[in-house]
Design a protein around this motif. Structure first.
Motif, mmCIF file in Angstrom:
data_model
loop_
_atom_site.group_PDB
_atom_site.id
_atom_site.type_symbol
_atom_site.label_atom_id
_atom_site.label_comp_id
_atom_site.label_asym_id
_atom_site.label_seq_id
_atom_site.Cartn_x
_atom_site.Cartn_y
_atom_site.Cartn_z
ATOM 1 N N ALA A 93 38.353 -17.053 29.145
ATOM 2 C CA ALA A 93 38.390 -17.455 30.421
ATOM 3 C C ALA A 93 36.520 -17.755 30.715
ATOM 4 O O ALA A 93 36.456 -18.577 31.525
ATOM 5 C CB ALA A 93 37.933 -15.793 30.807
ATOM 6 N N ARG A 94 35.441 -17.576 30.073
ATOM 7 C CA ARG A 94 34.494 -17.800 30.148
ATOM 8 C C ARG A 94 34.375 -19.463 29.131
ATOM 9 O O ARG A 94 33.388 -19.980 29.717
ATOM 10 C CB ARG A 94 32.920 -16.968 29.043
ATOM 11 C CG ARG A 94 32.982 -15.947 29.425
ATOM 12 C CD ARG A 94 31.793 -15.122 29.134
ATOM 13 N NE ARG A 94 32.193 -14.418 27.854
ATOM 14 C CZ ARG A 94 31.875 -15.176 26.343
ATOM 15 N NH1 ARG A 94 31.238 -16.180 26.256
ATOM 16 N NH2 ARG A 94 32.383 -14.532 25.077
ATOM 17 N N ALA A 101 35.500 -26.148 33.324
ATOM 18 C CA ALA A 101 35.712 -26.416 34.682
ATOM 19 C C ALA A 101 34.648 -27.150 35.434
ATOM 20 O O ALA A 101 34.576 -28.252 35.280
ATOM 21 C CB ALA A 101 36.391 -25.265 35.685
ATOM 22 N N GLN A 102 33.631 -26.617 34.377
ATOM 23 C CA GLN A 102 32.367 -27.296 34.998
ATOM 24 C C GLN A 102 31.914 -28.427 34.575
ATOM 25 O O GLN A 102 31.011 -29.282 35.764
ATOM 26 C CB GLN A 102 31.063 -26.017 34.515
ATOM 27 C CG GLN A 102 31.102 -24.814 35.657
ATOM 28 C CD GLN A 102 29.579 -23.389 34.658
ATOM 29 O OE1 GLN A 102 29.353 -24.139 33.961
ATOM 30 N NE2 GLN A 102 29.896 -22.655 35.608
ATOM 31 N N THR A 143 37.102 -21.696 29.422
ATOM 32 C CA THR A 143 37.737 -22.417 30.300
ATOM 33 C C THR A 143 36.499 -22.328 31.587
ATOM 34 O O THR A 143 36.595 -23.692 32.222
ATOM 35 C CB THR A 143 39.021 -21.543 31.346
ATOM 36 O OG1 THR A 143 39.729 -21.293 30.023
ATOM 37 C CG2 THR A 143 39.720 -22.599 32.123
ATOM 38 N N LYS A 144 36.182 -21.887 32.173
ATOM 39 C CA LYS A 144 34.785 -22.227 33.045
ATOM 40 C C LYS A 144 33.219 -22.756 32.998
ATOM 41 O O LYS A 144 33.247 -23.773 33.847
ATOM 42 C CB LYS A 144 34.034 -20.560 33.588
ATOM 43 C CG LYS A 144 33.403 -20.744 35.223
ATOM 44 C CD LYS A 144 32.464 -19.529 34.653
ATOM 45 C CE LYS A 144 31.567 -19.643 36.472
ATOM 46 N NZ LYS A 144 31.045 -18.143 36.243
ATOM 47 N N ARG A 145 33.511 -23.141 31.218
ATOM 48 C CA ARG A 145 32.604 -23.845 31.588
ATOM 49 C C ARG A 145 32.778 -25.514 31.484
ATOM 50 O O ARG A 145 32.327 -25.968 31.680
ATOM 51 C CB ARG A 145 31.621 -23.653 29.864
ATOM 52 C CG ARG A 145 30.752 -22.325 29.880
ATOM 53 C CD ARG A 145 29.897 -22.415 28.224
ATOM 54 N NE ARG A 145 31.109 -22.253 27.236
ATOM 55 C CZ ARG A 145 31.213 -21.008 26.563
ATOM 56 N NH1 ARG A 145 31.016 -20.130 28.067
ATOM 57 N NH2 ARG A 145 31.694 -20.824 25.851
#
Length: 241
Positions: free
Chosen positions: A145-146, A152-153, A148-150
């Motif tokens: 999850a972490r 996506a950013q 994927t967040k990076r």
């Protein structure tokens, strides 16, 4: 990525779910933290055995994102143990040529512990004999999850083209981005589950679930599992011709 299936080598990277400390202590009429201290002492023996076995990387599961559900006494005791372990073992690890890394979410950890983790990583950064990775406040789903967040950013800011994203992209954002995937995953204590450990990285790993409780896990047992890995046929989806 998995190694070439035609390369008959032992495991280069072994990951270990160190389970059974609490049960080991309770069987001796002692508190669970007694078992955790015994388990911490076992880590050095296993790390020291790695070079002779051809194991370059070893990753140990020290504290999961789910372990916060344990009693406050046990959690506080474990955090104290981690601080004590780093202070006590730093010089010995450095002298043995061990490079230490930590993976997991550090935001929930005590600031003093995080500072010690940072110092140990910097202190051992020049070592290359064995790479010891300690998963602390780590969970495989949380890591993905972490990551994927990076990712996506980076897409949102234009640093990454979404059309270029493939299965080779996400690993670059994982905590283990500088490490090879584990070849062998060992879980002690008789439990046969992976408990949210290195979910992405272990897609092609071999697994060994053994009954031995972690404080009783000797270098001889470790050596036997490493040898057993060499007898396995690893095809990575291919058919042997």
């Amino acid at each position: 990525m998995p190694k070439d299936p035609d390369t008959p080598t032992g495991p280069r990277h072994v990951a270990i779910i160190m389970d059974g400390n609490g049960r080991w202590a309770q069987a001796r009429g002692r508190p669970r933290l007694f078992g955790h201290h015994a388990g911490a002492r076992r880590v050095r023996e296993i790390v020291e055995a790695c070079p002779d076995l051809g194991v370059k990387y070893v990753t140990i599961f020290a504290f999961s994102t789910e372990n916060w559900k344990r009693t406050q006494v046990e959690v506080a005791g474990l955090m104290s143990l981690f601080r004590r372990y780093i202070k006590k073992e730093a010089k010995a690890l450095h002298d043995e040529g061990v490079r230490v890394r930590f993976i997991g979410d550090r935001l929930r950890l005590d600031g003093k512990l995080v500072a010690l983790m940072d110092e140990l990583e910097e202190y051992t950064a020049g070592n290359d004999r064995v790479h010891l990775t300690i998963a602390l406040n780590y969970g495989g789903r949380d890591e993905v999850a972490r990551a994927t967040k990076r990712l996506a950013q980076d897409v949102a800011t234009g640093r990454l083209d979404p059309e270029s994203v493939d299965e080779e992209t996400l690993p670059k954002y994982l905590d283990t981005c500088v490490l090879p995937d584990p070849d062998l995953v060992i879980r002690t204590s008789g439990e046969a589950r992976i408990s949210n450990f290195l979910l992405w990285q272990s897609a092609y790993a071999e697994y060994e679930f053994i009954d031995t409780l972690w404080p009783d896990f000797t270098d001889e047992i470790f050596a036997g599992l490493v040898r057993n890995y060499g007898s396995r046929e690893r095809r990575f989806g291919a058919v042997k011709t």
